[in-house]
Design a protein around this motif. Structure first.
Motif, mmCIF file in Angstrom:
data_model
loop_
_atom_site.group_PDB
_atom_site.id
_atom_site.type_symbol
_atom_site.label_atom_id
_atom_site.label_comp_id
_atom_site.label_asym_id
_atom_site.label_seq_id
_atom_site.Cartn_x
_atom_site.Cartn_y
_atom_site.Cartn_z
ATOM 1 N N MET A 16 -6.969 5.915 9.697
ATOM 2 C CA MET A 16 -6.128 6.455 8.542
ATOM 3 C C MET A 16 -6.859 6.189 7.206
ATOM 4 N N SER A 17 -6.809 7.049 6.258
ATOM 5 C CA SER A 17 -7.341 6.886 4.818
ATOM 6 C C SER A 17 -6.354 5.945 4.120
ATOM 7 N N LEU A 18 -6.922 5.309 2.950
ATOM 8 C CA LEU A 18 -6.026 4.615 2.097
ATOM 9 C C LEU A 18 -5.233 5.475 1.322
ATOM 10 N N THR A 19 -5.385 6.938 1.193
ATOM 11 C CA THR A 19 -4.852 7.962 0.357
ATOM 12 C C THR A 19 -3.619 8.000 1.476
ATOM 13 N N GLU A 20 -3.814 8.415 2.480
ATOM 14 C CA GLU A 20 -2.774 8.912 3.392
ATOM 15 C C GLU A 20 -1.799 7.439 3.513
ATOM 16 N N LEU A 21 -2.199 6.454 3.608
ATOM 17 C CA LEU A 21 -1.460 5.377 3.700
ATOM 18 C C LEU A 21 -0.555 5.131 2.514
ATOM 19 N N ALA A 22 -1.126 5.445 1.305
ATOM 20 C CA ALA A 22 -0.410 5.194 0.003
ATOM 21 C C ALA A 22 0.554 6.150 -0.086
ATOM 22 N N ASP A 23 0.358 7.519 0.335
ATOM 23 C CA ASP A 23 1.383 8.611 0.330
ATOM 24 C C ASP A 23 2.530 8.384 1.215
ATOM 25 N N LYS A 24 2.333 7.729 2.429
ATOM 26 C CA LYS A 24 3.405 7.556 3.573
ATOM 27 C C LYS A 24 4.093 6.183 2.960
ATOM 28 N N VAL A 25 3.633 5.397 2.557
ATOM 29 C CA VAL A 25 4.105 3.984 2.146
ATOM 30 C C VAL A 25 4.935 4.273 0.635
ATOM 31 N N GLY A 26 4.456 4.972 -0.155
ATOM 32 C CA GLY A 26 4.923 5.328 -1.520
ATOM 33 C C GLY A 26 4.593 4.126 -2.450
ATOM 34 N N VAL A 27 3.176 3.646 -2.185
ATOM 35 C CA VAL A 27 2.779 2.781 -3.111
ATOM 36 C C VAL A 27 1.263 3.308 -3.722
ATOM 37 N N THR A 28 1.108 3.093 -4.872
ATOM 38 C CA THR A 28 -0.010 3.607 -5.761
ATOM 39 C C THR A 28 -1.332 3.153 -4.847
ATOM 40 N N MET A 29 -2.470 4.037 -4.874
ATOM 41 C CA MET A 29 -3.846 3.829 -4.454
ATOM 42 C C MET A 29 -4.254 2.510 -4.827
ATOM 43 N N SER A 30 -4.089 2.347 -6.400
ATOM 44 C CA SER A 30 -4.499 1.068 -6.849
ATOM 45 C C SER A 30 -4.089 -0.106 -6.430
ATOM 46 N N CYS A 52 3.731 -2.033 7.646
ATOM 47 C CA CYS A 52 3.771 -2.281 9.196
ATOM 48 C C CYS A 52 4.518 -1.169 9.932
ATOM 49 N N GLU A 53 5.711 -0.554 9.285
ATOM 50 C CA GLU A 53 6.188 0.680 9.938
ATOM 51 C C GLU A 53 5.254 1.800 10.019
ATOM 52 N N VAL A 54 4.546 2.054 9.020
ATOM 53 C CA VAL A 54 3.522 3.241 8.774
ATOM 54 C C VAL A 54 2.384 2.998 9.768
ATOM 55 N N LEU A 55 1.819 1.689 9.811
ATOM 56 C CA LEU A 55 0.582 1.307 10.804
ATOM 57 C C LEU A 55 1.183 0.870 12.101
ATOM 58 N N ASP A 56 2.357 0.904 12.322
ATOM 59 C CA ASP A 56 2.842 0.424 13.814
ATOM 60 C C ASP A 56 2.245 -0.893 14.049
ATOM 61 N N CYS A 57 2.458 -1.984 13.330
ATOM 62 C CA CYS A 57 1.861 -3.053 13.506
ATOM 63 C C CYS A 57 2.862 -4.030 13.256
ATOM 64 N N GLN A 58 2.501 -5.442 13.408
ATOM 65 C CA GLN A 58 3.488 -6.712 12.811
ATOM 66 C C GLN A 58 2.578 -7.150 11.671
ATOM 67 N N PRO A 59 3.392 -7.971 10.799
ATOM 68 C CA PRO A 59 2.839 -8.654 9.581
ATOM 69 C C PRO A 59 1.485 -9.526 9.981
ATOM 70 N N GLY A 60 1.779 -10.115 11.004
ATOM 71 C CA GLY A 60 0.533 -10.781 11.551
ATOM 72 C C GLY A 60 -0.628 -10.272 11.738
#
Length: 74
Positions: A16-30, A52-60
């Motif tokens: 996944m790209s940082l751009t894609e993650l930013a869009d899915k999470v609703g956080v700015t790229m910066s 964690c939800e978008v990346l399907d992972c745990q905080p750790g």
């Protein structure tokens, strides 16, 4: 002790790209870039939960503690 953010590792694992993650999470790229590069001073639990939800992972999977670098006395 130093907290290290392994966001780049999880992005690579999820192909996944940082751009894609930013869009899915609703956080700015910066803001994600600051987090990814270890420059962030804090992260909201709600942001961590969304990552964690978008990346399907745990905080750790995103955060790790490393011993602080020790400096030799001069």
């Amino acid at each position: 002790m130093k907290i290290v953010v392994n966001l780049d590792v999880m992005l690579a694992k999820r192909k996944m790209s940082l751009t894609e993650l930013a869009d899915k999470v609703g956080v700015t790229m910066s803001n994600l870039s600051i987090l990814k590069n270890g420059k962030a001073k804090a992260v909201r639990f709600s942001t961590l939960a969304s990552l964690c939800e978008v990346l399907d992972c745990q905080p750790g999977d995103l955060l790790a503690a490393e011993p602080a670098e020790t400096q030799e006395p001069k």
